[in-house]
Design a protein around this motif. Structure first.
Motif, PDB file in Angstrom:
ATOM      1  N   ARG A 184      -9.261  -1.520   8.166  1.00 45.39           N
ATOM      2  CA  ARG A 184      -9.800  -0.267   7.629  1.00 45.39           C
ATOM      3  C   ARG A 184      -9.135   0.100   6.301  1.00 45.39           C
ATOM      4  NH1 ARG A 184      -9.748   5.611  10.800  1.00 45.39           N
ATOM      5  NH2 ARG A 184     -10.983   6.759   9.239  1.00 45.39           N
ATOM      6  N   TYR A 185      -7.828  -0.123   6.227  1.00 44.12           N
ATOM      7  CA  TYR A 185      -7.058   0.225   5.026  1.00 44.12           C
ATOM      8  C   TYR A 185      -6.313  -1.013   4.538  1.00 44.12           C
ATOM      9  CZ  TYR A 185      -7.635   5.014   6.877  1.00 44.12           C
ATOM     10  OH  TYR A 185      -8.137   6.191   7.380  1.00 44.12           O
ATOM     11  N   PRO A 186      -6.946  -1.867   3.762  1.00 42.42           N
ATOM     12  CA  PRO A 186      -6.251  -3.053   3.238  1.00 42.42           C
ATOM     13  C   PRO A 186      -5.124  -2.649   2.294  1.00 42.42           C
ATOM     14  CG  PRO A 186      -8.643  -3.216   2.967  1.00 42.42           C
ATOM     15  CD  PRO A 186      -8.358  -1.808   3.328  1.00 42.42           C
ATOM     16  N   PHE A 187      -4.194  -3.564   2.075  1.00 39.74           N
ATOM     17  CA  PHE A 187      -3.117  -3.301   1.120  1.00 39.74           C
ATOM     18  C   PHE A 187      -3.701  -3.172  -0.287  1.00 39.74           C
ATOM     19  CE2 PHE A 187      -0.639  -5.480   4.483  1.00 39.74           C
ATOM     20  CZ  PHE A 187       0.363  -4.544   4.657  1.00 39.74           C
ATOM     21  N   PRO A 188      -3.284  -2.151  -1.037  1.00 39.47           N
ATOM     22  CA  PRO A 188      -3.759  -2.034  -2.416  1.00 39.47           C
ATOM     23  C   PRO A 188      -3.224  -3.184  -3.263  1.00 39.47           C
ATOM     24  CG  PRO A 188      -2.062  -0.391  -1.963  1.00 39.47           C
ATOM     25  CD  PRO A 188      -2.387  -1.048  -0.662  1.00 39.47           C
ATOM     26  N   THR A 189      -4.028  -3.635  -4.202  1.00 35.39           N
ATOM     27  CA  THR A 189      -3.664  -4.804  -5.004  1.00 35.39           C
ATOM     28  C   THR A 189      -3.275  -4.452  -6.435  1.00 35.39           C
ATOM     29  OG1 THR A 189      -5.991  -5.125  -5.615  1.00 35.39           O
ATOM     30  CG2 THR A 189      -5.207  -6.262  -3.645  1.00 35.39           C
ATOM     31  N   GLU A 190      -3.284  -3.167  -6.759  1.00 35.01           N
ATOM     32  CA  GLU A 190      -3.034  -2.768  -8.148  1.00 35.01           C
ATOM     33  C   GLU A 190      -1.611  -2.299  -8.399  1.00 35.01           C
ATOM     34  OE1 GLU A 190      -5.081   0.877  -6.212  1.00 35.01           O
ATOM     35  OE2 GLU A 190      -4.949  -1.289  -5.939  1.00 35.01           O
ATOM     36  N   TYR A 191      -0.697  -2.569  -7.449  1.00 33.96           N
ATOM     37  CA  TYR A 191       0.690  -2.130  -7.606  1.00 33.96           C
ATOM     38  C   TYR A 191       1.679  -3.296  -7.590  1.00 33.96           C
ATOM     39  CZ  TYR A 191      -1.089   2.581  -6.871  1.00 33.96           C
ATOM     40  OH  TYR A 191      -1.772   3.777  -7.002  1.00 33.96           O
ATOM     41  N   GLY A 192       1.230  -4.455  -8.058  1.00 33.89           N
ATOM     42  CA  GLY A 192       2.122  -5.601  -8.154  1.00 33.89           C
ATOM     43  C   GLY A 192       2.684  -5.994  -6.801  1.00 33.89           C
ATOM     44  N   HIS A 193       4.008  -6.179  -6.765  1.00 31.73           N
ATOM     45  CA  HIS A 193       4.667  -6.641  -5.546  1.00 31.73           C
ATOM     46  C   HIS A 193       5.064  -5.495  -4.618  1.00 31.73           C
ATOM     47  CE1 HIS A 193       5.334 -11.032  -6.300  1.00 31.73           C
ATOM     48  NE2 HIS A 193       4.972 -10.645  -7.502  1.00 31.73           N
ATOM     49  N   VAL A 194       4.659  -4.283  -4.924  1.00 35.07           N
ATOM     50  CA  VAL A 194       5.004  -3.150  -4.053  1.00 35.07           C
ATOM     51  C   VAL A 194       3.746  -2.506  -3.472  1.00 35.07           C
ATOM     52  CG1 VAL A 194       7.221  -2.702  -5.146  1.00 35.07           C
ATOM     53  CG2 VAL A 194       5.182  -1.573  -6.034  1.00 35.07           C
ATOM     54  N   GLY A 195       2.739  -3.328  -3.221  1.00 34.34           N
ATOM     55  CA  GLY A 195       1.518  -2.818  -2.604  1.00 34.34           C
ATOM     56  C   GLY A 195       1.751  -2.239  -1.226  1.00 34.34           C
ATOM     57  N   ASP A 196       2.776  -2.763  -0.510  1.00 35.16           N
ATOM     58  CA  ASP A 196       3.057  -2.209   0.813  1.00 35.16           C
ATOM     59  C   ASP A 196       3.623  -0.791   0.715  1.00 35.16           C
ATOM     60  OD1 ASP A 196       5.357  -3.198  -0.367  1.00 35.16           O
ATOM     61  OD2 ASP A 196       6.105  -4.205   1.430  1.00 35.16           O
ATOM     62  N   THR A 197       4.446  -0.535  -0.319  1.00 35.82           N
ATOM     63  CA  THR A 197       4.944   0.826  -0.535  1.00 35.82           C
ATOM     64  C   THR A 197       3.796   1.767  -0.880  1.00 35.82           C
ATOM     65  OG1 THR A 197       7.112   0.035  -1.281  1.00 35.82           O
ATOM     66  CG2 THR A 197       6.488   2.265  -1.920  1.00 35.82           C
ATOM     67  N   ALA A 198       2.894   1.316  -1.743  1.00 32.46           N
ATOM     68  CA  ALA A 198       1.722   2.131  -2.086  1.00 32.46           C
ATOM     69  C   ALA A 198       0.859   2.387  -0.850  1.00 32.46           C
ATOM     70  CB  ALA A 198       0.904   1.434  -3.177  1.00 32.46           C
ATOM     71  N   TRP A 199       0.750   1.383   0.017  1.00 34.97           N
ATOM     72  CA  TRP A 199      -0.024   1.539   1.259  1.00 34.97           C
ATOM     73  C   TRP A 199       0.572   2.638   2.129  1.00 34.97           C
ATOM     74  CZ3 TRP A 199       0.483   1.100   6.573  1.00 34.97           C
ATOM     75  CH2 TRP A 199      -0.690   0.900   7.310  1.00 34.97           C
ATOM     76  N   ALA A 200       1.898   2.638   2.258  1.00 37.93           N
ATOM     77  CA  ALA A 200       2.556   3.663   3.079  1.00 37.93           C
ATOM     78  C   ALA A 200       2.370   5.048   2.472  1.00 37.93           C
ATOM     79  CB  ALA A 200       4.040   3.342   3.223  1.00 37.93           C
ATOM     80  N   ILE A 201       2.457   5.163   1.157  1.00 38.99           N
ATOM     81  CA  ILE A 201       2.255   6.455   0.504  1.00 38.99           C
ATOM     82  C   ILE A 201       0.830   6.948   0.728  1.00 38.99           C
ATOM     83  CG2 ILE A 201       2.063   7.581  -1.759  1.00 38.99           C
ATOM     84  CD1 ILE A 201       4.418   5.852  -2.689  1.00 38.99           C
ATOM     85  N   ARG A 202      -0.115   6.052   0.587  1.00 42.17           N
ATOM     86  CA  ARG A 202      -1.528   6.439   0.662  1.00 42.17           C
ATOM     87  C   ARG A 202      -1.971   6.760   2.083  1.00 42.17           C
ATOM     88  NH1 ARG A 202      -5.339   2.332  -2.355  1.00 42.17           N
ATOM     89  NH2 ARG A 202      -4.448   3.397  -4.175  1.00 42.17           N
TER      90      ARG A 202
END
Length: 333
Positions: A184-202
């Motif tokens: 449902r919520y894939p990892f974002p790909t626009e934050y380089g190597h910290v997409g998992d951090t962006a995923w947690a924020i979002r």
């Protein structure tokens, strides 16, 4: 009736042949425990894929290809998983059979979408790396977590936003995810190597989290792995804080929460301003240190260093105040 756990393993690879034998040795301990193993190869040309195909003879293993791109490949591999839970098995980072069983047990106990654990750290030569600290260590300390526990969404959010570009997820090879949530919520790909951090924020406020203090995995510290320049790091932090403010303004929390989402967004905006002010102070200090005479004899270097350190202290104090106000970090005694 199958005695396997409802876990699908996604193994992303690209030219990691040197680390594959050790990784396979660890996988053999638990391969029969999981429902499926999906290998996503980004067109390796060093024999990685051939070695894996030769060694991964388990019936639940299959191979797919995807062009290079960290989270693009992750998302593609995860989209192939059908099991209830997903474990991301990054090459070099290993977990025990008991570790997978423990993460599954915690996920079931708390009905979690994400279970987070802290790894131990080692060099490629298998030497332990002491005193390496991640945000999950702060969470366990501040909240006095001695047993698996649910984590408040606001605390997940703050650990991701305030510690950016680090985050609570740390290494996904230490965690377990509900597959439906990643679909449902894939990892974002626009934050380089910290997409998992962006995923947690979002998605912190849309997902259920649990943490265990048990150490069940090992994270490989590569020299210069993930290293980025100061300018790029500053740009990523600014973007992550902008995402955090946007998330705050979109979330709906029960009345009585302090601070309110709007107030928290304002605090994050202030933090972004203070972090932006740090960069020129650091550059001023670097310029003074680059002068031909020893910097300790240069009054300008001492002044620039003092200004840089004062700005760091302002940022740290603001972060601490937000954590305390939100109940994440206890007040100093």
């Amino acid at each position: 009736m199958s005695d396997r756990l409802p876990i699908g393993v996604m193994l992303p690879v690209f030219n990691g042949r040197a680390y594959v034998p050790r990784h396979l040795a660890a996988m053999r301990e638990w391969a029969g425990l999981v429902e499926e193993i999906v290998v996503v190869d980004s067109y390796s040309d060093d024999g990685t894929l051939e070695l894996l195909k030769e060694e991964l003879q388990w019936p639940q293993a299959r191979f797919v290809s995807h062009p290079r791109g960290l989270y693009q490949s992750w998302n593609f591999g995860i989209s192939q998983i059908t099991a209830k839970y997903t474990y991301v098995s990054t090459v070099g980072d290993v977990i025990t059979r008991a570790g997978l069983e423990h993460l599954f047990s915690v996920a079931e106990q708390f009905q979690s979408d994400v279970v987070v654990s802290r790894p131990r750290f080692a060099t490629p030569e298998a030497q332990p790396v002491p005193r390496w600290r991640w945000p999950i260590d702060d969470l366990i300390q501040w909240q006095s977590i001695e047993h698996p526990s649910a984590v408040a969404p606001a605390h997940v959010f703050l650990l991701a936003a305030l510690d950016a570009p680090k985050g609570l997820l740390g290494s996904s090879a230490s965690n377990l995810y509900r597959t439906a949530m990643l679909h449902r919520y894939p990892f974002p790909t626009e934050y380089g190597h910290v997409g998992d951090t962006a995923w947690a924020i979002r998605h912190a406020f849309e997902t259920a989290w649990a943490v265990t203090p048990a150490v069940v995995s090992e994270f490989l510290i590569h020299q210069n792995a993930g290293m980025i320049g100061d300018d790029e790091s500053a740009e990523i932090v600014a973007r992550l804080l902008a995402l955090a403010r946007k998330t705050c303004l979109a979330v709906s929390l029960p009345a009585g929460n302090a601070p309110t989402p709007v107030e928290l967004a304002s605090l994050l905006e202030l933090l972004a301003v203070e972090i932006k002010r740090l960069r020129p102070k650091q550059l001023a200090y670097d310029r003074e240190r680059d002068k031909p005479w020893p910097w300790i004899m240069n009054p300008g270097a001492w002044r620039a260093r003092h200004g840089r350190n004062r700005q760091r202290e302002r940022i740290a104090a603001l972060k601490t105040a937000v954590r305390i106000q939100c109940g994440l970090q206890p007040p100093a005694r």
